[in-house]
Design a protein around this motif. Structure first.
Motif, PDB file in Angstrom:
ATOM      1  N   LYS A  30       0.833  -1.209   0.000  1.00 35.66           N
ATOM      2  CA  LYS A  30       0.000   0.000   0.000  1.00 35.66           C
ATOM      3  C   LYS A  30       0.871   1.263   0.000  1.00 35.66           C
ATOM      4  O   LYS A  30       0.585   2.227  -0.717  1.00 35.66           O
ATOM      5  CB  LYS A  30      -0.918  -0.011   1.222  1.00 35.66           C
ATOM      6  CG  LYS A  30      -1.916   1.134   1.260  1.00 35.66           C
ATOM      7  CD  LYS A  30      -2.831   1.018   2.461  1.00 35.66           C
ATOM      8  CE  LYS A  30      -3.829   2.172   2.496  1.00 35.66           C
ATOM      9  NZ  LYS A  30      -4.733   2.059   3.679  1.00 35.66           N
ATOM     10  N   VAL A  31       1.936   1.246   0.792  1.00 29.23           N
ATOM     11  CA  VAL A  31       2.843   2.392   0.859  1.00 29.23           C
ATOM     12  C   VAL A  31       3.582   2.555  -0.463  1.00 29.23           C
ATOM     13  O   VAL A  31       3.751   3.671  -0.978  1.00 29.23           O
ATOM     14  CB  VAL A  31       3.844   2.227   2.013  1.00 29.23           C
ATOM     15  CG1 VAL A  31       4.820   3.399   2.051  1.00 29.23           C
ATOM     16  CG2 VAL A  31       3.112   2.107   3.342  1.00 29.23           C
ATOM     17  N   ARG A  32       4.018   1.437  -1.050  1.00 29.79           N
ATOM     18  CA  ARG A  32       4.747   1.482  -2.316  1.00 29.79           C
ATOM     19  C   ARG A  32       3.878   2.075  -3.434  1.00 29.79           C
ATOM     20  O   ARG A  32       4.316   2.925  -4.204  1.00 29.79           O
ATOM     21  CB  ARG A  32       5.219   0.084  -2.714  1.00 29.79           C
ATOM     22  CG  ARG A  32       6.198   0.090  -3.901  1.00 29.79           C
ATOM     23  CD  ARG A  32       6.343  -1.316  -4.506  1.00 29.79           C
ATOM     24  NE  ARG A  32       6.608  -2.311  -3.493  1.00 29.79           N
ATOM     25  CZ  ARG A  32       7.811  -2.580  -3.006  1.00 29.79           C
ATOM     26  NH1 ARG A  32       8.853  -1.916  -3.450  1.00 29.79           N
ATOM     27  NH2 ARG A  32       7.968  -3.520  -2.090  1.00 29.79           N
ATOM     28  N   VAL A  33       2.639   1.613  -3.527  1.00 32.06           N
ATOM     29  CA  VAL A  33       1.725   2.092  -4.574  1.00 32.06           C
ATOM     30  C   VAL A  33       1.492   3.596  -4.441  1.00 32.06           C
ATOM     31  O   VAL A  33       1.520   4.340  -5.435  1.00 32.06           O
ATOM     32  CB  VAL A  33       0.391   1.325  -4.526  1.00 32.06           C
ATOM     33  CG1 VAL A  33      -0.649   1.978  -5.426  1.00 32.06           C
ATOM     34  CG2 VAL A  33       0.600  -0.135  -4.929  1.00 32.06           C
ATOM     35  N   GLN A  34       1.265   4.055  -3.194  1.00 32.70           N
ATOM     36  CA  GLN A  34       1.024   5.489  -2.978  1.00 32.70           C
ATOM     37  C   GLN A  34       2.255   6.324  -3.350  1.00 32.70           C
ATOM     38  O   GLN A  34       2.148   7.372  -3.990  1.00 32.70           O
ATOM     39  CB  GLN A  34       0.643   5.736  -1.515  1.00 32.70           C
ATOM     40  CG  GLN A  34       0.323   7.191  -1.198  1.00 32.70           C
ATOM     41  CD  GLN A  34      -0.836   7.719  -2.022  1.00 32.70           C
ATOM     42  OE1 GLN A  34      -1.921   7.142  -2.032  1.00 32.70           O
ATOM     43  NE2 GLN A  34      -0.610   8.827  -2.719  1.00 32.70           N
ATOM     44  N   LEU A  35       3.440   5.815  -2.991  1.00 30.36           N
ATOM     45  CA  LEU A  35       4.678   6.542  -3.293  1.00 30.36           C
ATOM     46  C   LEU A  35       4.916   6.609  -4.797  1.00 30.36           C
ATOM     47  O   LEU A  35       5.282   7.674  -5.335  1.00 30.36           O
ATOM     48  CB  LEU A  35       5.859   5.864  -2.592  1.00 30.36           C
ATOM     49  CG  LEU A  35       7.248   6.504  -2.791  1.00 30.36           C
ATOM     50  CD1 LEU A  35       7.225   7.975  -2.387  1.00 30.36           C
ATOM     51  CD2 LEU A  35       8.293   5.736  -1.995  1.00 30.36           C
ATOM     52  N   ILE A  36       4.689   5.515  -5.480  1.00 32.95           N
ATOM     53  CA  ILE A  36       4.889   5.492  -6.938  1.00 32.95           C
ATOM     54  C   ILE A  36       3.891   6.419  -7.632  1.00 32.95           C
ATOM     55  O   ILE A  36       4.235   7.119  -8.594  1.00 32.95           O
ATOM     56  CB  ILE A  36       4.769   4.041  -7.474  1.00 32.95           C
ATOM     57  CG1 ILE A  36       5.975   3.218  -7.009  1.00 32.95           C
ATOM     58  CG2 ILE A  36       4.670   4.030  -8.997  1.00 32.95           C
ATOM     59  CD1 ILE A  36       5.882   1.746  -7.330  1.00 32.95           C
TER      60      ILE A  36
END
Length: 363
Positions: free
Chosen positions: A319-325
């Motif tokens: 979830k954090v990775r998707v938001q950052l990307i």
């Protein structure tokens, strides 16, 4: 009444015209000026595949088109995909196989420099397609219309082309080439056999680069070759252009020389930037990245792109990775429209600050 055309009426490039009494001319490469021109030619054209066997990748597509050509059942073609993946090289190799020495007489090639309006369809294309072909020894009597960058044609031109394709199918084949198939109207797509050219994998790019390196006698280190493959992103044209430009700047082609020539940040620089984004305060990160950017002449958009790739290597919740990307994609989008570099650098650091807070909360 059909006008009779004899072979004597047609200029032959190999004999200097219709006069067959003249001796065959000396190949142009024997001219010292032409030798120099050949050496200075872009390697993209110098090493363009001349036959279907030379095409580096997409063997399933190439073999299918080759089989259709051998069986004289070549349909209208639509080749689409990213730049530098072999679309134009494949269809030109097909044309050379079909027509041999009559290649230039049997093909009409319109590229991105041509006007792509409805007048081109009604005049150039229709005039070429409507005339009867005289192949004189070519393997096929049908002519070929090659429309490169077909996705840039206007809608009116595409609708006009739809009828031209139907009307002259008996003696003409059409090959449409484009990057974005969605910009080609469905009516044209349905009249063609579609083939998608995906980005080349690193193995095929490496093999072709090694062939060029050997032919040119270049001094390329192992990490330099890896850098060429990495920066090409599956685009063979881009890989050859980077190789040639780096060779012009340095006799020894290393990873650092490749990155310096292209202006891309080195992997070790991206590691330092990523470390600052993940561990330092806002003000310290801003200062460190700004100093490195100014000292090494890096573009903020290249930093964002490389950092985005680095994010995929970091272990973090999905979830954090998707938001950052998604945040990084927004920054890159704004940069393409000329937004202020300092503001977008601040946005980049803020995105990682937010991600760090999410990681702490998740822990």
């Amino acid at each position: 009444m059909t006008e009779f055309i004899s072979l004597m009426d047609i200029d032959d490039e190999s004999t200097g015209g219709g006069d067959t009494s003249k001796p065959v001319s000396t190949p142009i490469i024997n001219n010292p000026k032409n030798v120099a021109t050949a050496k200075a030619a872009p390697w993209v054209e110098k090493y363009r595949p001349q036959s279907l066997a030379d095409v580096a990748a997409h063997r399933d597509i190439v073999d299918t088109i080759d089989r259709l050509t051998n069986e004289n059942r070549l349909p209208h073609l639509l080749l689409y995909g990213p730049p530098g993946t072999g679309k134009t090289s494949t269809i030109l190799a097909v044309a050379r196989k079909l027509y041999g020495a009559q290649f230039h007489n049997m093909i009409l090639e319109l590229n991105a420099s041509d006007d792509r309006g409805i007048d081109v369809v009604r005049q150039q294309i229709q005039d070429f397609a409507s005339t009867q072909s005289f192949s004189f020894g070519a393997k096929a009597s049908v002519k070929l219309v090659l429309l490169d960058e077909a996705d840039a044609m206007t809608k009116d031109a595409q609708f006009a082309l739809r009828r031209v394709i139907e009307k002259y199918t008996k003696n003409t084949r059409f090959a449409l080439i484009g990057n974005n198939v969605n910009k080609i109207i469905p009516a044209l797509q349905s009249r063609c056999t579609r083939f998608r050219f995906a980005p080349l994998d690193s193995v095929h790019v490496t093999e072709r680069l090694k062939h060029v390196i050997k032919a040119e006698g270049l001094d390329v280190s192992e990490n330099g070759l890896a850098a060429l493959v990495r920066l090409s992103n599956g685009d063979m044209r881009k890989a050859l252009n980077i190789l040639q430009s780096t060779h012009m700047a340095s006799q020894k082609i290393t990873e650092e020389e490749v990155y310096l020539c292209t202006g891309n940040p080195l992997p070790k620089d991206i590691e330092k930037i990523s470390h600052a984004l993940l561990n330092e305060s806002f003000s310290k990160s801003f200062k460190e990245i700004s100093d490195m950017k100014g000292r090494k002449g890096l573009a903020i958009i290249d930093i964002v792109r490389e950092v985005t790739m680095f994010v995929f290597k970091i272990k973090m919740p999905a979830k954090v990775r998707v938001q950052l990307i998604n945040d990084l994609a927004d920054i890159e989008y704004r940069l393409t429209f000329g937004c202020n570099d300092k503001l977008q650098l601040g946005s980049l650091i803020a995105s990682f600050t937010k991600a760090r807070s999410s990681l702490v909360a998740a822990a």
